[in-house]
Design an enzyme around this catalytic site. Structure first.
Site, PDB file in Angstrom:
ATOM      1  N   HIS A 190       0.822  -1.215   0.000  1.00 40.95           N
ATOM      2  CA  HIS A 190       0.000   0.000   0.000  1.00 40.95           C
ATOM      3  C   HIS A 190       0.852   1.259   0.000  1.00 40.95           C
ATOM      4  CE1 HIS A 190      -3.255  -2.862   1.008  1.00 40.95           C
ATOM      5  NE2 HIS A 190      -3.783  -2.141   0.052  1.00 40.95           N
ATOM      6  N   GLU A 434     -11.383 -10.322  -4.888  1.00 41.75           N
ATOM      7  CA  GLU A 434      -9.939 -10.250  -4.609  1.00 41.75           C
ATOM      8  C   GLU A 434      -9.464 -11.410  -3.744  1.00 41.75           C
ATOM      9  OE1 GLU A 434      -8.931  -6.581  -2.608  1.00 41.75           O
ATOM     10  OE2 GLU A 434     -10.743  -6.609  -1.403  1.00 41.75           O
ATOM     11  N   CYS A 505      -9.593  -3.151 -10.881  1.00 45.65           N
ATOM     12  CA  CYS A 505      -9.025  -1.948 -10.251  1.00 45.65           C
ATOM     13  C   CYS A 505      -7.688  -2.213  -9.558  1.00 45.65           C
ATOM     14  CB  CYS A 505     -10.018  -1.352  -9.266  1.00 45.65           C
ATOM     15  SG  CYS A 505     -10.362  -2.442  -7.867  1.00 45.65           S
TER      16      CYS A 505
HETATM   17  C1  PEP Z   1      -6.615  -4.903  -4.795  1.00 47.54           C
HETATM   18  O1  PEP Z   1      -6.451  -5.661  -3.843  1.00 47.54           O
HETATM   19  O2  PEP Z   1      -6.328  -5.200  -5.969  1.00 47.54           O
HETATM   20  C2  PEP Z   1      -7.165  -3.547  -4.582  1.00 47.54           C
HETATM   21  C3  PEP Z   1      -7.449  -2.763  -5.590  1.00 47.54           C
HETATM   22  O3  PEP Z   1      -7.329  -3.116  -3.296  1.00 47.54           O
HETATM   23  P1  PEP Z   1      -6.138  -2.653  -2.328  1.00 47.54           P
HETATM   24  O4  PEP Z   1      -4.903  -2.483  -3.162  1.00 47.54           O
HETATM   25  O5  PEP Z   1      -6.563  -1.374  -1.685  1.00 47.54           O
HETATM   26  O6  PEP Z   1      -6.040  -3.787  -1.353  1.00 47.54           O
HETATM   27 MG    MG Z   2      -7.410  -5.302  -1.931  1.00 47.35          MG
END
Ligand code: PEP
Ligand code: MG
Length: 581
Positions: A190, A434, A505
Site C-alpha cells: 500500500h 480479490e 481496479c
Molecule cells: C486490490 O487488492 O487489488 C485492490 C485494488 O485493493 P487494495 O490495493 O486497496 O487492497
Molecule cells: Mg485489496
C-alpha cells in the site's frame, strides 16, 4: 557512486539530496549552527551519551536478572562503542569541522560505522543492527520531543527509509519529497500505491539502501528502472538530468490524448476510470482523461489523519468527490482497514497473520460503530438523481458477509428514513473480487450484486501465497501467473453470463503490458492510478479487438508466468515502444 537495484513502483526520476529516516522516523537533515554554538552541541552529545550509557546498564542488569548473564553480555558491545574514544573523536570533529548539529554528526558517524561493519566478515557484519540500535538511542536522547516529521520539510529531498507505513507515506510533504527509496516492500504494497497516487518516483525492495547512504549526499531515484544511485558522478548526473527531461516530454505527448475516447482501432469503446485515495485526486483523474472514479479507497480518510473521522468528515469527503465528478461514475469502497493499513487513533491490535486476519469487511462487520457512520455518509452524499454513485465491499470470501453487509445498509436506510434525512435508497452494490474463494464462487455472488471489481493486488497475494509487501518474495508476485489469469477470466465470463458489469481496479489494470490481454479476455472497464490512465488509453487506441483476442488465446495456452511475461512484453513493445525507452 553506488547503484542499488530494487523494484520500481512509481515511475519518474527524482534527483535531490538524500534524507535517511530510521524506523522511528528520525529525520536529520544537514543543519548548520553558528560557529560559537558548536561547543554547546558537543555538550549535548556528552549528555546524551551519559543518559544512553545509564539506560544500557539498566537494560543489561534487567536482562541478566530475567534471561541470564550470557544474553545480557550482548550489551557489552553497546557500552564499548559508547565509550569508544575514536567514535567520540569523530563525532566531535564532525561537529566542529562542519559546524553541524549534534544529531547530524551522530547520525553521520554511526552510519559510517554501520557501513564499515557491513563489509566485515559475517560474525562482525551482524553488528550492524547493534550500531543502528545505538544510533537510535543516542538520537532519541538528543532529540527528545523536538522530532521533525516528514510533513514539514524545508528543502527538496529524496527520502530513504527502511520501511514506511502507508499513513507515513500519505502524510508526506508533497511539496518537498521528490522521490522515495525503501529497503522493504513489494510492487503492490500500500505504500507503493500511495507513492504512485502522489506521483512521487519510488523504488522499494532495496534491502540496505539506508545503510549505504549518507544523509545530504545526492541521490537519484529512478522509478522506471527500479534503480537508486547514491552520490552519482558528474556524467551520470548529467545523463539523468537529460532523461528526466525526456520523461516530461513523453508525458506531455500523452496529455494530447486527454479528450479523446478510449476506443480500439476497430471501434470498441472501453471505460477508463481512476483509483483515488484522497478527494483531491479526483481532479487529477479527470485531467488525465479518466471518465470517473472506479475505486475510492476511503480508508485513507483514517490513514491521513490523527483523529477518527466523524460521519460529517466522511460526508464532506464523499460529497467533494461526487461534486467534482458531476454525473460521472463514482465507486466508493467501504473501509478496507487492517493488514498493512492501520489507523493511528485505533491501537494496532497485534495479529499473528494480519493479511489473513480481521481486515476489511470482517473488521467493519465486527465494528458497526465504525461502519454505520460511513454507510450513512455514503447514502447521504449521493442524493442527486443524476449521479452514478455505487458502493463496493472489499475482501469478501463468502455470501454471508455480503448478506450481512447489505443488511447493515438496509438498517442504516431505515434509520435515515425515520430521522427524515435525505439519502439515496437504491444504490447499486458491488464486491471486490480479490480472494480466490470469491472468484471461484462468482456465479453465486453475481446473483446478489450489481457489479464486480477485480482486485488483482490481493487476488495475486492470496492465490499465489505471496505477501504483496515482502521484497524477499517480490519476484514471485505476478499477475502473469496462469492460475491468476484463469480466475480473472472466470470472473469476466460470469459477469457476461449474468449481465453483471466487471471492472478491474488492481495495479494490473494500470500496467500497459496487460492491457491487450485483458481486452482479449473480455474486460471493458479499467480503473487505475491517475498517472497510468494516458498510457493505458494509448494502448487501447493502438490495437484492435481482433489482435487482443489473439493475444489472449496465445497467453491462455502458456504454462508459465515467464513465457507469458516475455510474450506480453514483446506484444506491448510493438504497440507502445516509448514505454520501454
Ligand atoms: C486490490 O487488492 O487489488 C485492490 C485494488 O485493493 P487494495 O490495493 O486497496 O487492497
Ligand atoms: Mg485489496
Amino acid at each position: 557512486m553506488k547503484t542499488k537495484k530494487g523494484i520500481g513502483v512509481s515511475p519518474g526520476v527524482a534527483i535531490a539530496p538524500g534524507l535517511t529516516l530510521d524506523t522511528e522516523e528520525f529525520d536529520i537533515p544537514e543543519r548548520h549552527v553558528p560557529v560559537d554554538h558548536a561547543r554547546a552541541e558537543l555538550g549535548r552529545v556528552r549528555k546524551a551519551m551519559a543518559i544512553s550509557k545509564k539506560e544500557i546498564l539498566d537494560l543489561q542488569k534487567k536482562t541478566a536478572d530475567r534471561i541470564g548473564k550470557e544474553t545480557a553480555s550482548i550489551f557489552d558491545f553497546h557500552l564499548g562503542l559508547m565509550e569508544d574514544k575514536v567514535m567520540q573523536k569523530k563525532i566531535s570533529e564532525t561537529i566542529l569541522g562542519g559546524s553541524v548539529t549534534a544529531e547530524y554528526a551522530v547520525q553521520t558517524v554511526l552510519r559510517d560505522y554501520a557501513k564499515e561493519f557491513r563489509n566485515m566478515p559475517k560474525y562482525l557484519a551482524d553488528r550492524v543492527t547493534d550500531v543502528y540500535d545505538i544510533e537510535r538511542r543516542l538520537l532519541r536522547n538528543l532529540i527528545g520531543q523536538s522530532r521533525q516529521s516528514l510533513a514539514h520539510l524545508k528543502q527538496d529531498v529524496n527520502v530513504l527509509a527502511r520501511d514506511l507505513t502507508p499513513s507515513q507515506a500519505a502524510n508526506m510533504d508533497r511539496g518537498h519529497v521528490r522521490g522515495l527509496a525503501i529497503d522493504a516492500g513489494g510492487q503492490t504494497s500500500h505504500t507503493a500505491i500511495v507513492t504512485r497516487a502522489l506521483g512521487i518516483p519510488a523504488v522499494v525492495g532495496l534491502n540496505d539502501v539506508t545503510a549505504e547512504a549518507t544523509t545530504g549526499d545526492t541521490v537519484i531515484v529512478d522509478g522506471n528502472r527500479g534503480i537508486v544511485i547514491l552520490d552519482p558522478d558528474e556524467a551520470t548526473l548529467e545523463e539523468y538530468e537529460r532523461f528526466a527531461l525526456q520523461q516530461v516530454e513523453f508525458i506531455h505527448t500523452l496529455d494530447a490524448l486527454r479528450d479523446l475516447p478510449a476506443i480500439t482501432r476497430d471501434g470498441h469503446e472501453i471505460t477508463l476510470l481512476g483509483n483515488i485515495e484522497f478527494p483531491a485526486e479526483t481532479q487529477a483523474v479527470l485531467e488525465k482523461g479518466g471518465q470517473g472514479i472506479g475505486l475510492y479507497r476511503t480508508e485513507f480518510l483514517y490513514l491521513g489523519s490523527d483523529t477518527e473521522p466523524t460521519e460529517e468528515d466522511h460526508y464532506r469527503a464523499y460529497r467533494q468527490v461526487i461534486e467534482v465528478c458531476e454525473n460521472r461514475p463514482v465507486i466508493i469502497r467501504t473501509l478496507d482497514l487492517g493488514a498493512d493499513k492501520y489507523t493511528q487513533s485505533r491501537s494496532r491490535t497485534p495479529e499473528r497473520n494480519p493479511f489473513l486476519g480481521c481486515r476489511s469487511i470482517r473488521l467493519c462487520l465486527q465494528d458497526l460503530s465504525m461502519f454505520r457512520p460511513q454507510l450513512r455518509a455514503i447514502l447521504r452524499a449521493s442524493i442527486d438523481a443524476d449521479r452514478q454513485v455505487s458502493m463496493l465491499f472489499p475482501l469478501l470470501t463468502n455470501l454471508m458477509e455480503l448478506r450481512q453487509a447489505k443488511s447493515v445498509v438496509r438498517d442504516v436506510i431505515e434509520d435515515l428514513e425515520e430521522e427524515g434525512i435525505d439519502h439515496c435508497s437504491d444504490m447499486p452494490v458491488g464486491i471486490m473480487v480479490e480472494t480466490p474463494s470469491a472468484a471461484l464462487q462468482c456465479d453465486a455472488f453475481a446473483k446478489e450484486v450489481d457489479f464486480f471489481s477485480i482486485g488483482t493486488n490481493d487476488l495475486i497475494q492470496y492465490t499465489l501465497a505471496v505477501d504483496r509487501g515482502n521484497e524477499r518474495v517480490a519476484s514471485l508476485f505476478t499477475a502473469a501467473h496462469p492460475s491468476v489469469l484463469r480466475l480473472i477470466k472466470m470472473v469476466i465470463r460470469a459477469g457476461q453470463r449474468h449481465g453483471v458489469s466487471v471492472s478491474l481496479c488492481g495495479e494490473m489494470g494500470g500496467d500497459p503490458q496487460f492491457t491487450m490481454l485483458l481486452l482479449g479476455m473480455g474486460l471493458r472497464t479499467f480503473s487505475c492510478s491517475p498517472p497510468a490512465i494516458p498510457e493505458i488509453k494509448k494502448v487501447i487506441r493502438s490495437v484492435t479487438m481482433e489482435e487482443s483476442l489473439q493475444v489472449a488465446r496465445r497467453v491462455m495456452g502458456f504454462d508459465s508466468d515467464q513465457e507469458i511475461t516475455n510474450f506480453l512484453r514483446a506484444e506491448t513493445r510493438r504497440v507502445l515502444p516509448e514505454a520501454f525507452a
